[in-house]
Motif scaffolding. Structure first.
Motif, mmCIF file in Angstrom:
data_model
loop_
_atom_site.group_PDB
_atom_site.id
_atom_site.type_symbol
_atom_site.label_atom_id
_atom_site.label_comp_id
_atom_site.label_asym_id
_atom_site.label_seq_id
_atom_site.Cartn_x
_atom_site.Cartn_y
_atom_site.Cartn_z
ATOM 1 N N THR A 14 0.822 -1.222 0.000
ATOM 2 C CA THR A 14 0.000 0.000 0.000
ATOM 3 C C THR A 14 0.850 1.264 0.000
ATOM 4 O O THR A 14 0.305 2.361 0.102
ATOM 5 C CB THR A 14 -0.937 0.026 1.222
ATOM 6 N N LEU A 15 2.130 1.105 -0.134
ATOM 7 C CA LEU A 15 3.060 2.243 -0.044
ATOM 8 C C LEU A 15 2.703 3.374 -0.999
ATOM 9 O O LEU A 15 2.774 4.546 -0.642
ATOM 10 C CB LEU A 15 4.489 1.761 -0.303
ATOM 11 N N ARG A 16 2.288 3.057 -2.198
ATOM 12 C CA ARG A 16 1.985 4.087 -3.202
ATOM 13 C C ARG A 16 0.523 4.518 -3.207
ATOM 14 O O ARG A 16 0.133 5.342 -4.020
ATOM 15 C CB ARG A 16 2.396 3.596 -4.581
ATOM 16 N N PRO B 122 -6.016 -2.263 8.134
ATOM 17 C CA PRO B 122 -6.147 -1.090 7.259
ATOM 18 C C PRO B 122 -5.480 -1.287 5.892
ATOM 19 O O PRO B 122 -5.966 -0.788 4.879
ATOM 20 C CB PRO B 122 -5.448 0.038 8.035
ATOM 21 N N ALA B 123 -4.385 -2.037 5.852
ATOM 22 C CA ALA B 123 -3.711 -2.278 4.577
ATOM 23 C C ALA B 123 -4.585 -3.112 3.650
ATOM 24 O O ALA B 123 -4.711 -2.805 2.458
ATOM 25 C CB ALA B 123 -2.367 -2.962 4.806
ATOM 26 N N VAL B 124 -5.202 -4.148 4.181
ATOM 27 C CA VAL B 124 -6.098 -4.978 3.359
ATOM 28 C C VAL B 124 -7.275 -4.140 2.881
ATOM 29 O O VAL B 124 -7.660 -4.199 1.712
ATOM 30 C CB VAL B 124 -6.573 -6.225 4.148
ATOM 31 N N PHE B 125 -7.845 -3.341 3.753
ATOM 32 C CA PHE B 125 -8.964 -2.476 3.384
ATOM 33 C C PHE B 125 -8.560 -1.531 2.262
ATOM 34 O O PHE B 125 -9.333 -1.296 1.323
ATOM 35 C CB PHE B 125 -9.449 -1.695 4.603
ATOM 36 N N THR B 126 -7.350 -0.980 2.341
ATOM 37 C CA THR B 126 -6.856 -0.062 1.317
ATOM 38 C C THR B 126 -6.701 -0.761 -0.023
ATOM 39 O O THR B 126 -6.918 -0.154 -1.068
ATOM 40 C CB THR B 126 -5.495 0.531 1.765
ATOM 41 N N LEU B 127 -6.348 -2.014 -0.010
ATOM 42 C CA LEU B 127 -6.146 -2.755 -1.256
ATOM 43 C C LEU B 127 -7.452 -3.238 -1.893
ATOM 44 O O LEU B 127 -7.455 -3.604 -3.065
ATOM 45 C CB LEU B 127 -5.216 -3.948 -1.009
ATOM 46 N N LEU B 128 -8.545 -3.235 -1.141
ATOM 47 C CA LEU B 128 -9.832 -3.620 -1.709
ATOM 48 C C LEU B 128 -10.237 -2.603 -2.773
ATOM 49 O O LEU B 128 -9.997 -1.405 -2.613
ATOM 50 C CB LEU B 128 -10.909 -3.668 -0.635
ATOM 51 N N PRO B 129 -10.850 -3.047 -3.850
ATOM 52 C CA PRO B 129 -11.318 -2.084 -4.863
ATOM 53 C C PRO B 129 -12.321 -1.112 -4.241
ATOM 54 O O PRO B 129 -13.127 -1.495 -3.390
ATOM 55 C CB PRO B 129 -11.997 -2.961 -5.908
ATOM 56 N N ALA B 130 -12.299 0.144 -4.686
ATOM 57 C CA ALA B 130 -13.165 1.177 -4.123
ATOM 58 C C ALA B 130 -14.631 0.797 -4.237
ATOM 59 O O ALA B 130 -15.420 1.029 -3.322
ATOM 60 C CB ALA B 130 -12.905 2.511 -4.802
ATOM 61 N N ARG B 131 -15.027 0.194 -5.331
ATOM 62 C CA ARG B 131 -16.417 -0.202 -5.531
ATOM 63 C C ARG B 131 -16.834 -1.237 -4.489
ATOM 64 O O ARG B 131 -17.936 -1.183 -3.946
ATOM 65 C CB ARG B 131 -16.580 -0.765 -6.928
ATOM 66 N N SER B 132 -15.964 -2.163 -4.194
ATOM 67 C CA SER B 132 -16.247 -3.186 -3.197
ATOM 68 C C SER B 132 -16.392 -2.559 -1.813
ATOM 69 O O SER B 132 -17.264 -2.928 -1.037
ATOM 70 C CB SER B 132 -15.141 -4.235 -3.198
ATOM 71 N N ARG B 133 -15.544 -1.593 -1.499
ATOM 72 C CA ARG B 133 -15.628 -0.907 -0.205
ATOM 73 C C ARG B 133 -16.937 -0.145 -0.091
ATOM 74 O O ARG B 133 -17.592 -0.161 0.940
ATOM 75 C CB ARG B 133 -14.455 0.043 -0.018
#
Length: 111
Positions: free
Chosen positions: A21-23, A89-100
């Motif tokens: 999620t660094l970038r 939080p890292a896993v949540f950040t990697l989820l596609p925005a639509r899925s979130r």
């Protein structure tokens, strides 16, 4: 097998997923929030583990521990809340925005 060896895959997975999620936007802010959460979770772990161990609810075989303790709680116990504070939080950040957004609307919270 020692508890440190058991914990190692969780720590490695947390580091790899967090680095992935660094970038992503607001990485620094997310890390700061994760650090605050980690401190709170580790403080709670210290309190409740010590109470439960003192009450005799569970014990740890000393041959599987590093020997480092915070009160009665072995240091290895603190790796799980530390990983959780950064991995979730890292896993949540990697989820596609639509899925979130879909998950948030199902829970009744609009984003």
């Amino acid at each position: 097998m020692t508890y440190a060896v058991i914990v190692l895959p969780f720590v490695l997975a947390t580091a790899l997923v967090t680095l992935a999620t660094l970038r992503r936007p607001r990485f620094g802010r997310r890390m700061a929030a994760s650090a605050v959460a980690a401190v709170a979770l580790m403080l709670l772990t210290a309190i409740f583990d010590n109470v439960m161990i003192a009450a005799g609810l569970f014990t740890y075989p000393t041959e599987h521990l590093s020997g480092i303790r915070i009160g009665l709680a072995p240091i290895e116990d603190f790796s799980y809340p530390l990983c959780a504070a950064f991995l979730v939080p890292a896993v949540f950040t990697l989820l596609p925005a639509r899925s979130r957004a879909r998950r948030a609307s199902v829970g009744g919270v609009a984003s």
